[in-house]
Scaffold this motif. Structure first.
Motif, mmCIF file in Angstrom:
data_model
loop_
_atom_site.group_PDB
_atom_site.id
_atom_site.type_symbol
_atom_site.label_atom_id
_atom_site.label_comp_id
_atom_site.label_asym_id
_atom_site.label_seq_id
_atom_site.Cartn_x
_atom_site.Cartn_y
_atom_site.Cartn_z
ATOM 1 N N ARG A 224 -37.392 2.232 115.629
ATOM 2 C CA ARG A 224 -38.393 1.078 115.539
ATOM 3 C C ARG A 224 -37.728 -0.006 116.653
ATOM 4 N NH1 ARG A 224 -42.577 0.465 111.832
ATOM 5 N NH2 ARG A 224 -42.206 -1.704 111.599
ATOM 6 N N LEU A 225 -38.450 -0.938 117.277
ATOM 7 C CA LEU A 225 -37.889 -1.804 118.170
ATOM 8 C C LEU A 225 -37.117 -3.099 117.586
ATOM 9 C CD1 LEU A 225 -40.965 -1.693 120.738
ATOM 10 C CD2 LEU A 225 -38.637 -0.780 121.031
ATOM 11 N N GLY A 226 -36.246 -3.768 118.329
ATOM 12 C CA GLY A 226 -35.889 -4.854 117.746
ATOM 13 C C GLY A 226 -33.977 -4.532 117.556
ATOM 14 N N ALA A 227 -33.693 -3.505 118.157
ATOM 15 C CA ALA A 227 -32.308 -3.280 117.863
ATOM 16 C C ALA A 227 -31.444 -3.586 118.978
ATOM 17 C CB ALA A 227 -32.186 -1.380 118.032
ATOM 18 N N THR A 228 -30.426 -4.442 118.574
ATOM 19 C CA THR A 228 -29.413 -5.143 119.486
ATOM 20 C C THR A 228 -28.110 -4.867 119.105
ATOM 21 O OG1 THR A 228 -29.664 -7.180 118.177
ATOM 22 C CG2 THR A 228 -31.009 -7.175 119.851
ATOM 23 N N ILE A 229 -27.684 -4.175 118.113
ATOM 24 C CA ILE A 229 -26.343 -3.925 117.721
ATOM 25 C C ILE A 229 -25.870 -2.587 118.424
ATOM 26 C CG2 ILE A 229 -24.477 -3.845 115.940
ATOM 27 C CD1 ILE A 229 -26.409 -5.644 114.352
ATOM 28 N N GLN A 230 -24.966 -2.561 119.390
ATOM 29 C CA GLN A 230 -24.490 -1.291 120.024
ATOM 30 C C GLN A 230 -23.199 -0.726 119.234
ATOM 31 O OE1 GLN A 230 -23.826 -1.733 124.211
ATOM 32 N NE2 GLN A 230 -23.996 0.300 124.377
ATOM 33 N N CYS A 231 -23.034 0.563 119.432
ATOM 34 C CA CYS A 231 -21.880 1.203 118.962
ATOM 35 C C CYS A 231 -20.781 0.707 119.748
ATOM 36 C CB CYS A 231 -22.245 2.690 118.982
ATOM 37 S SG CYS A 231 -20.478 3.603 118.624
ATOM 38 N N HIS A 232 -19.522 0.414 119.369
ATOM 39 C CA HIS A 232 -18.463 -0.044 120.108
ATOM 40 C C HIS A 232 -17.752 1.181 120.884
ATOM 41 C CE1 HIS A 232 -15.416 -3.064 120.925
ATOM 42 N NE2 HIS A 232 -14.570 -2.296 120.863
ATOM 43 N N ALA A 233 -18.202 2.232 120.676
ATOM 44 C CA ALA A 233 -17.279 3.559 121.484
ATOM 45 C C ALA A 233 -17.733 3.440 122.839
ATOM 46 C CB ALA A 233 -17.337 4.642 120.704
ATOM 47 N N GLU A 234 -16.713 3.569 123.568
ATOM 48 C CA GLU A 234 -16.903 3.547 125.163
ATOM 49 C C GLU A 234 -17.848 4.587 125.368
ATOM 50 O OE1 GLU A 234 -14.432 3.886 129.396
ATOM 51 O OE2 GLU A 234 -13.409 3.769 127.406
ATOM 52 N N GLY A 235 -18.822 4.319 126.252
ATOM 53 C CA GLY A 235 -19.949 5.338 126.735
ATOM 54 C C GLY A 235 -21.007 5.478 125.780
ATOM 55 N N CYS A 236 -21.213 4.945 124.714
ATOM 56 C CA CYS A 236 -22.319 5.117 123.492
ATOM 57 C C CYS A 236 -23.232 4.023 123.626
ATOM 58 C CB CYS A 236 -21.459 5.171 121.991
ATOM 59 S SG CYS A 236 -22.788 5.501 120.845
ATOM 60 N N SER A 237 -24.286 4.731 123.850
ATOM 61 C CA SER A 237 -25.539 3.930 123.988
ATOM 62 C C SER A 237 -26.332 3.513 122.852
ATOM 63 C CB SER A 237 -26.482 4.401 125.180
ATOM 64 O OG SER A 237 -26.891 5.856 124.792
ATOM 65 N N ARG A 238 -25.749 3.911 121.787
ATOM 66 C CA ARG A 238 -26.839 3.872 120.478
ATOM 67 C C ARG A 238 -26.953 2.339 120.088
ATOM 68 N NH1 ARG A 238 -23.765 8.544 119.954
ATOM 69 N NH2 ARG A 238 -25.120 10.345 119.517
ATOM 70 N N PHE A 239 -28.048 1.879 119.651
ATOM 71 C CA PHE A 239 -28.180 0.424 119.035
ATOM 72 C C PHE A 239 -28.954 0.913 117.803
ATOM 73 C CE2 PHE A 239 -27.688 -0.464 123.457
ATOM 74 C CZ PHE A 239 -27.133 -1.592 123.452
ATOM 75 N N TYR A 240 -28.577 -0.379 116.910
ATOM 76 C CA TYR A 240 -29.091 -0.496 115.607
ATOM 77 C C TYR A 240 -29.583 -1.716 115.292
ATOM 78 C CZ TYR A 240 -26.456 3.927 115.029
ATOM 79 O OH TYR A 240 -25.959 5.339 115.145
ATOM 80 N N HIS A 241 -30.569 -2.008 114.312
ATOM 81 C CA HIS A 241 -30.779 -3.204 113.577
ATOM 82 C C HIS A 241 -29.687 -3.352 112.569
ATOM 83 C CE1 HIS A 241 -35.033 -2.019 114.344
ATOM 84 N NE2 HIS A 241 -34.970 -2.951 114.975
ATOM 85 N N PHE A 242 -29.261 -4.589 112.125
ATOM 86 C CA PHE A 242 -28.314 -4.969 111.191
ATOM 87 C C PHE A 242 -28.534 -3.852 109.869
ATOM 88 C CE2 PHE A 242 -26.193 -7.070 107.775
ATOM 89 C CZ PHE A 242 -24.795 -7.076 108.281
ATOM 90 N N PRO A 243 -29.683 -4.129 109.285
ATOM 91 C CA PRO A 243 -29.814 -3.346 107.892
ATOM 92 C C PRO A 243 -29.615 -1.906 108.233
ATOM 93 C CG PRO A 243 -31.412 -4.806 108.045
ATOM 94 C CD PRO A 243 -30.696 -4.769 109.447
ATOM 95 N N CYS A 244 -30.057 -1.628 109.452
ATOM 96 C CA CYS A 244 -30.013 0.161 109.882
ATOM 97 C C CYS A 244 -28.508 0.427 110.117
ATOM 98 C CB CYS A 244 -31.011 0.222 110.880
ATOM 99 S SG CYS A 244 -32.806 -0.019 110.690
ATOM 100 N N SER A 245 -27.615 -0.324 110.508
ATOM 101 C CA SER A 245 -26.414 0.080 110.869
ATOM 102 C C SER A 245 -25.663 0.500 109.867
ATOM 103 C CB SER A 245 -25.547 -1.121 111.640
ATOM 104 O OG SER A 245 -25.771 -2.273 110.752
ATOM 105 N N ALA A 246 -25.936 -0.071 108.508
ATOM 106 C CA ALA A 246 -25.334 0.079 107.317
ATOM 107 C C ALA A 246 -25.851 1.287 106.745
ATOM 108 C CB ALA A 246 -25.316 -1.105 106.303
ATOM 109 N N ALA A 247 -27.299 1.392 106.693
ATOM 110 C CA ALA A 247 -27.971 2.501 106.150
ATOM 111 C C ALA A 247 -27.617 3.786 106.900
ATOM 112 C CB ALA A 247 -29.507 2.476 106.102
ATOM 113 N N SER A 248 -27.371 3.881 108.097
ATOM 114 C CA SER A 248 -27.010 5.202 108.879
ATOM 115 C C SER A 248 -25.547 5.746 108.547
ATOM 116 C CB SER A 248 -27.036 4.637 110.497
ATOM 117 O OG SER A 248 -25.894 3.739 110.938
ATOM 118 N N GLY A 249 -24.782 4.687 107.892
ATOM 119 C CA GLY A 249 -23.495 5.174 107.457
ATOM 120 C C GLY A 249 -22.520 4.673 108.598
ATOM 121 N N SER A 250 -22.766 3.949 109.495
ATOM 122 C CA SER A 250 -21.859 3.443 110.618
ATOM 123 C C SER A 250 -20.739 2.720 110.020
ATOM 124 C CB SER A 250 -22.528 2.703 111.495
ATOM 125 O OG SER A 250 -23.584 3.398 112.481
ATOM 126 N N PHE A 251 -19.712 2.605 110.782
ATOM 127 C CA PHE A 251 -18.559 1.765 110.378
ATOM 128 C C PHE A 251 -18.576 0.260 110.997
ATOM 129 C CE2 PHE A 251 -14.517 -0.153 110.877
ATOM 130 C CZ PHE A 251 -13.927 -0.030 109.574
#
Length: 326
Positions: free
Chosen positions: A126-153
């Motif tokens: 869904r739209l509204g994602a503004t938090i990007q993965c810090h790994a170089e070249g990665c284009s994945r974005f997340y909402h703040f709640p979704c970043s935790a739910a996804s299992g991201s560090f």
């Protein structure tokens, strides 16, 4: 008899018209997902000329992870009401391009909101994602709640995340990626991020689960507060067996006199496995059975229907009640 009476209901406040919601995650201020307080930013001079929106924003999401963000691109005039936008503190601080200045002032929040209207979250799509993965070249974005739910560090010290595909890079952070219990990184995918203090804990070390609903807004034992009154008296705290969120017994509606001896589930986590009804839509006097897995109506149907032929009970033939499921 395995019966739990739901006289331990949370004091929920349903979203009403004109309620403020975050322009990024679309949740209200008293969200369960750890975004902290809802802040207003602006006025922004470039949005002063916007005409009032004829298309209102969708109903705010809150507890259900599937309602995070926006299914369609929201109208900018609706997001920038009177050239002001509302965004949760953590949703704004972690956003790509936002700068944290002195006195917790933030710059470029409006730019993050605009970019979010066109960017899908990798987790919820869904739209509204503004938090990007810090790994170089990665284009994945997340909402703040979704970043935790996804299992991201998530790193609170450096305000960045590593998506599940690049989570092994967290080892480069040293002690910051260590579990506060076992003092090691161990299995990085098992780490839970505390939205209060920023420390990490292995779910296995705490002997709890690591489901998406548990990860989103998770608080460690030292930071856990009541989800109704937030920081307050630290006594008689009930912890939901499903989402690991805490509630005071005296904050529930109606209040409980003591802590139950059996596992307890908050209203948000009660779902009847037979009819699908959720706890929040039932009255506070409703009863639940089988560890909050069967609602009162379905239990009554069970009691009056044969489990073999599914026919109503004949007054002349007594039904035998199972000692496990009743």
């Amino acid at each position: 008899m395995d019966e739990q009476k739901s006289n331990c209901e949370e004091n929920d406040s349903e979203p009403t018209e004109c309620v403020q919601a975050c322009a990024l995650c679309n949740c209200v201020e008293r969200s369960l997902h750890g975004q902290r307080e809802l802040r207003h930013f602006g006025p922004f001079s470039e949005w002063l000329a916007l005409k009032p929106s004829a298309s209102p924003l969708p109903q705010p999401g809150n507890d259900d992870l599937s309602s995070i963000g926006f299914s369609n691109s929201p109208c900018l005039a609706a997001l920038f009401d009177a050239s002001v936008c509302w965004v949760h503190h953590w949703c704004a601080v972690w956003s790509e391009g936002v700068k944290l200045m002195e006195n917790e002032k933030l710059e470029n929040v409006d730019k993050a909101v605009i970019s979010g209207t066109q960017r899908l979250c990798e987790y919820c799509k869904r739209l509204g994602a503004t938090i990007q993965c810090h790994a170089e070249g990665c284009s994945r974005f997340y909402h703040f709640p979704c970043s935790a739910a996804s299992g991201s560090f998530q790193s609170m010290k450096q305000l960045f995340l590593l998506c599940p595909e690049h989570i092994n890079k967290a080892e480069e952070l040293g002690e910051e990626a260590w579990c506060a219990v076992c003092d090691s990184a161990g299995e990085l995918t098992d780490l839970l991020f505390c939205t209060g203090c920023g420390q990490h804990y292995h779910a296995a070390c705490l002997e709890i689960g690591a489901t998406p609903i548990q990860r989103a807004g998770w608080q460690c034992p030292e930071c856990k507060v009541c989800q109704t009154c937030k920081p307050g008296e630290d006594s008689k705290m009930l912890v939901c067996d499903a989402c690991d969120k805490g509630y005071h017994t005296f904050c529930l509606q109606p209040a409980m006199d003591s802590l139950p001896s059996d596992p307890w589930k908050c209203r948000r986590c009660r779902v009847c496995t037979e009819c699908g009804v959720r706890g929040l839509v039932l009255p506070g006097s409703a009863q639940w059975f089988d560890n909050y897995a069967v609602c009162e109506t379905c239990q009554q149907h069970r009691s009056s229907t044969c489990g073999v032929c599914s026919k109503p009970a004949n007054p002349s033939v007594a039904l035998q009640c199972c000692s496990m499921c009743h």
